[in-house]
Design an enzyme around this catalytic site. Sequence first.
Site, PDB file in Angstrom:
ATOM      1  N   ALA A  67      45.166  42.633  41.695  1.00  0.00           N
ATOM      2  CA  ALA A  67      44.028  41.716  41.777  1.00  0.00           C
ATOM      3  C   ALA A  67      44.419  40.244  41.971  1.00  0.00           C
ATOM      4  O   ALA A  67      43.760  39.520  42.741  1.00  0.00           O
ATOM      5  CB  ALA A  67      43.171  41.875  40.528  1.00  0.00           C
ATOM      6  N   VAL A 113      31.348  48.059  58.018  1.00  0.00           N
ATOM      7  CA  VAL A 113      31.852  47.478  59.265  1.00  0.00           C
ATOM      8  C   VAL A 113      32.757  48.503  59.940  1.00  0.00           C
ATOM      9  O   VAL A 113      33.746  48.948  59.348  1.00  0.00           O
ATOM     10  CB  VAL A 113      32.604  46.153  59.001  1.00  0.00           C
ATOM     11  CG1 VAL A 113      33.110  45.571  60.311  1.00  0.00           C
ATOM     12  CG2 VAL A 113      31.694  45.165  58.295  1.00  0.00           C
ATOM     13  N   GLY A 156      35.196  42.372  47.188  1.00  0.00           N
ATOM     14  CA  GLY A 156      36.117  42.738  46.110  1.00  0.00           C
ATOM     15  C   GLY A 156      36.588  41.464  45.425  1.00  0.00           C
ATOM     16  O   GLY A 156      35.927  40.417  45.475  1.00  0.00           O
ATOM     17  N   PHE A 157      37.763  41.539  44.803  1.00  0.00           N
ATOM     18  CA  PHE A 157      38.277  40.382  44.066  1.00  0.00           C
ATOM     19  C   PHE A 157      38.456  39.172  44.981  1.00  0.00           C
ATOM     20  O   PHE A 157      38.105  38.060  44.627  1.00  0.00           O
ATOM     21  CB  PHE A 157      39.613  40.733  43.407  1.00  0.00           C
ATOM     22  CG  PHE A 157      39.455  41.580  42.189  1.00  0.00           C
ATOM     23  CD1 PHE A 157      39.077  41.023  40.983  1.00  0.00           C
ATOM     24  CD2 PHE A 157      39.672  42.948  42.244  1.00  0.00           C
ATOM     25  CE1 PHE A 157      38.920  41.802  39.840  1.00  0.00           C
ATOM     26  CE2 PHE A 157      39.531  43.736  41.114  1.00  0.00           C
ATOM     27  CZ  PHE A 157      39.146  43.168  39.910  1.00  0.00           C
ATOM     28  N   GLY A 158      39.020  39.419  46.176  1.00  0.00           N
ATOM     29  CA  GLY A 158      39.307  38.310  47.083  1.00  0.00           C
ATOM     30  C   GLY A 158      38.049  37.779  47.751  1.00  0.00           C
ATOM     31  O   GLY A 158      37.780  36.562  47.726  1.00  0.00           O
ATOM     32  N   GLY A 193      33.840  42.473  52.742  1.00  0.00           N
ATOM     33  CA  GLY A 193      34.393  42.944  51.473  1.00  0.00           C
ATOM     34  C   GLY A 193      34.095  42.001  50.324  1.00  0.00           C
ATOM     35  O   GLY A 193      34.484  40.830  50.355  1.00  0.00           O
ATOM     36  N   GLU A 252      47.979  54.791  32.698  1.00  0.00           N
ATOM     37  CA  GLU A 252      46.767  54.541  31.909  1.00  0.00           C
ATOM     38  C   GLU A 252      45.886  55.788  31.844  1.00  0.00           C
ATOM     39  O   GLU A 252      45.326  56.119  30.803  1.00  0.00           O
ATOM     40  CB  GLU A 252      46.005  53.344  32.497  1.00  0.00           C
ATOM     41  CG  GLU A 252      46.807  52.060  32.346  1.00  0.00           C
ATOM     42  CD  GLU A 252      46.058  50.784  32.680  1.00  0.00           C
ATOM     43  OE1 GLU A 252      46.323  49.774  32.032  1.00  0.00           O
ATOM     44  OE2 GLU A 252      45.210  50.790  33.591  1.00  0.00           O
TER      45      GLU A 252
HETATM   46  C1  LIG Z   1      42.401  52.739  39.673  1.00  0.00           C
HETATM   47  C2  LIG Z   1      42.911  51.347  39.964  1.00  0.00           C
HETATM   48  C3  LIG Z   1      43.453  50.590  38.931  1.00  0.00           C
HETATM   49  C4  LIG Z   1      43.916  49.308  39.183  1.00  0.00           C
HETATM   50  N1  LIG Z   1      44.434  48.574  38.150  1.00  0.00           N
HETATM   51  C5  LIG Z   1      44.809  47.311  38.363  1.00  0.00           C
HETATM   52  C6  LIG Z   1      45.258  46.497  37.285  1.00  0.00           C
HETATM   53  O1  LIG Z   1      45.335  46.937  36.132  1.00  0.00           O
HETATM   54  N2  LIG Z   1      45.603  45.204  37.555  1.00  0.00           N
HETATM   55  C7  LIG Z   1      45.518  44.688  38.806  1.00  0.00           C
HETATM   56  O2  LIG Z   1      45.804  43.502  38.995  1.00  0.00           O
HETATM   57  N3  LIG Z   1      45.124  45.422  39.845  1.00  0.00           N
HETATM   58  C8  LIG Z   1      44.761  46.718  39.651  1.00  0.00           C
HETATM   59  N4  LIG Z   1      44.323  47.474  40.709  1.00  0.00           N
HETATM   60  C9  LIG Z   1      44.392  46.916  42.063  1.00  0.00           C
HETATM   61  C10 LIG Z   1      43.253  45.946  42.331  1.00  0.00           C
HETATM   62  O3  LIG Z   1      42.021  46.523  41.965  1.00  0.00           O
HETATM   63  C11 LIG Z   1      43.271  45.571  43.800  1.00  0.00           C
HETATM   64  O4  LIG Z   1      44.508  44.999  44.100  1.00  0.00           O
HETATM   65  C12 LIG Z   1      42.168  44.577  44.134  1.00  0.00           C
HETATM   66  O5  LIG Z   1      40.911  45.188  43.950  1.00  0.00           O
HETATM   67  C13 LIG Z   1      42.305  44.076  45.566  1.00  0.00           C
HETATM   68  O6  LIG Z   1      41.273  43.169  45.816  1.00  0.00           O
HETATM   69  P1  LIG Z   1      40.698  43.012  47.292  1.00  0.00           P
HETATM   70  O7  LIG Z   1      39.717  41.893  47.229  1.00  0.00           O
HETATM   71  O8  LIG Z   1      41.794  42.938  48.273  1.00  0.00           O
HETATM   72  O9  LIG Z   1      39.935  44.378  47.590  1.00  0.00           O
HETATM   73  P2  LIG Z   1      38.868  45.232  46.727  1.00  0.00           P
HETATM   74  O10 LIG Z   1      38.686  44.655  45.375  1.00  0.00           O
HETATM   75  O11 LIG Z   1      39.336  46.630  46.849  1.00  0.00           O
HETATM   76  O12 LIG Z   1      37.549  45.030  47.562  1.00  0.00           O
HETATM   77  C14 LIG Z   1      37.387  45.481  48.862  1.00  0.00           C
HETATM   78  C15 LIG Z   1      35.885  45.533  49.168  1.00  0.00           C
HETATM   79  O13 LIG Z   1      35.735  45.750  50.560  1.00  0.00           O
HETATM   80  C16 LIG Z   1      34.674  46.672  50.753  1.00  0.00           C
HETATM   81  N5  LIG Z   1      34.916  47.319  52.050  1.00  0.00           N
HETATM   82  C17 LIG Z   1      36.010  48.012  52.433  1.00  0.00           C
HETATM   83  N6  LIG Z   1      35.900  48.411  53.717  1.00  0.00           N
HETATM   84  C18 LIG Z   1      34.708  47.968  54.152  1.00  0.00           C
HETATM   85  C19 LIG Z   1      34.015  48.083  55.386  1.00  0.00           C
HETATM   86  N7  LIG Z   1      34.545  48.703  56.439  1.00  0.00           N
HETATM   87  N8  LIG Z   1      32.780  47.534  55.491  1.00  0.00           N
HETATM   88  C20 LIG Z   1      32.217  46.899  54.426  1.00  0.00           C
HETATM   89  N9  LIG Z   1      32.835  46.755  53.240  1.00  0.00           N
HETATM   90  C21 LIG Z   1      34.065  47.278  53.098  1.00  0.00           C
HETATM   91  C22 LIG Z   1      34.765  47.616  49.573  1.00  0.00           C
HETATM   92  O14 LIG Z   1      33.520  48.267  49.334  1.00  0.00           O
HETATM   93  C23 LIG Z   1      35.178  46.666  48.451  1.00  0.00           C
HETATM   94  O15 LIG Z   1      34.063  46.155  47.764  1.00  0.00           O
HETATM   95  C24 LIG Z   1      43.852  48.770  40.491  1.00  0.00           C
HETATM   96  C25 LIG Z   1      43.293  49.527  41.520  1.00  0.00           C
HETATM   97  C26 LIG Z   1      42.823  50.803  41.262  1.00  0.00           C
HETATM   98  C27 LIG Z   1      42.205  51.614  42.373  1.00  0.00           C
END
Ligand SMILES: Cc1cc2nc3c(=O)[nH]c(=O)nc-3n(C[C@H](O)[C@H](O)[C@H](O)COP(=O)(O)OP(=O)(O)OC[C@H]3O[C@@H](n4cnc5c(N)ncnc54)[C@H](O)[C@@H]3O)c2cc1C
Length: 435
Positions: free
Chosen positions: A319, A83, A17-19, A15, A174
């Site tokens: 995030a 995965v 994403g942010f983390g 993943g 929003e």
């Molecule tokens: C519409 C929307 C609006 C939001 N607004 C806000 C906001 O205003 N402020 C805020 O703080 N938070 C907001 N959030 C929440 C925030 O985006 C999440 O909390 C944050 O993205 C979590 O980060 P993460 O690293 O856990 O996962 P993510 O950023 O979701 O990243 C997960 C990654 O894992 C990858 N992945 C998943 N499963 C698999 C797999 N099986 N194999 C390979 N790759 C995989 C995905 O493709 C993705 O790139 C919002 C979320 C959404 C959907």
Amino acid sequence: MNIPDSSLTRIVIIGAGFGGLKLARYLNKKDNQVVLIDKNNYHTFQPLLYQVATAGLEPDSIAHAIRTLFKNEKNFHFRIADVETIDTAKNTIHTNIGDLSFDKLIVATGSTTNFYGNEEIERNAMSMKTIPEALDLRSLILQNLEKALLTDDLKERKELMNFVIVGGGPTGVELAGALGELKNHVLHNDYPDLDIRIMNVHLVQSGDRLLPGFSDKASAKAEKYLRDMDVHLWLNTRVLNYDGQFVDTNVKDLYANTLIWAAGVKGDLIYGFPKDAIVDNRLKVNQFNQVEGFEHIFAIGDVACMVSEEYPHGHPMVAQPAIQQGLRLAKNLNNLSRSKPMKEFKYSDKGAMATIGRNKAVADLGKYSFSGWFAWMIWIFVHLVSLVGFRNKMVALVNWVTQYFSYNKSVRLIIRPYHGKAKEQPVMKDVEPES
Ligand SMILES: Cc1cc2nc3c(=O)[nH]c(=O)nc-3n(C[C@H](O)[C@H](O)[C@H](O)COP(=O)(O)OP(=O)(O)OC[C@H]3O[C@@H](n4cnc5c(N)ncnc54)[C@H](O)[C@@H]3O)c2cc1C
């Protein structure tokens, strides 16, 4: 997967994403071989997905190519892969492009839309978790207006122009605000031969106020902003079912061709973990982000549930916890590779914000609550700083400045028409934990 053998410790991160991205950037790549895996070759800035869905920003400005962030870094490898399972006994992940062994594994897969078991809603509602989904929504909104223009049937036209959003959290609020702005300032110019007053935006919230988790002041202000924008608010109202046309609620029956589900998320789990390691659809982790029962498998962000006295249900799925856990874990793993102890994760809550429209935002920062123009400026500043990549910051800034003066949301394009969810698309992909 064509990852070279190495004598270094192999750390696999699922993943970007942010983390996951924060972790991968700060991990020491002298002592470790770092393998980052994601389904996509880009990072998605999810907080601005609603602007893509409502034609305010182009998708490229909220996505960033992962490889460009790790140019020429030694002992770093990125692969696009899904995965599918994790073999915790053999320390191996199974993906759609092959298997890979690991010494340490970090699950950073984020979350997925939670339909709470209602398959009919899942089949018929739109969700907004990824860029393709936001683009589908953009297409659908515009396609509906084009269809409304063609029909002589008033009931059908109303249904095409009714937009129901379920969930009064920041995403729902929003989105409702952005649709309200489209209706009030943009669409009558595009569709002079369509009576845009027929268009209705409904926001349905099961609780008695919007923005739960925000201060009372912020939630009252958001409510006022939306009512002023002619958005219909249905508080204390639960959507029970949706068949693609009829929105069945416990209070008011609505008819709409578009229902957007923003009412909840759940951890995006991968098959292979024992029951004990899963709590509330998330991976149970300790204060070092180690998954219950494993010393060398970690989880961060939305998919991780770190229970503490202050956060008995884990951290909010936003995030900041993901970013802060990614950074803390990078430091901890760097410490481990130098035989130093790990430090416990402590969450620093930086507040919450939501924007409803031009000059209309709410922000709770510590004990202070702001609204209006000032909160909106804070929101713009924070999002510009947080967007990944200089180009994305510039494109978003130019778009927002232009929209400020012209109200014009210029990306009203149906590039890829939306034809509904594919019939064969599996619904309710829930992970059965191993017993
Ligand atoms: C519409 C929307 C609006 C939001 N607004 C806000 C906001 O205003 N402020 C805020 O703080 N938070 C907001 N959030 C929440 C925030 O985006 C999440 O909390 C944050 O993205 C979590 O980060 P993460 O690293 O856990 O996962 P993510 O950023 O979701 O990243 C997960 C990654 O894992 C990858 N992945 C998943 N499963 C698999 C797999 N099986 N194999 C390979 N790759 C995989 C995905 O493709 C993705 O790139 C919002 C979320 C959404 C959907």
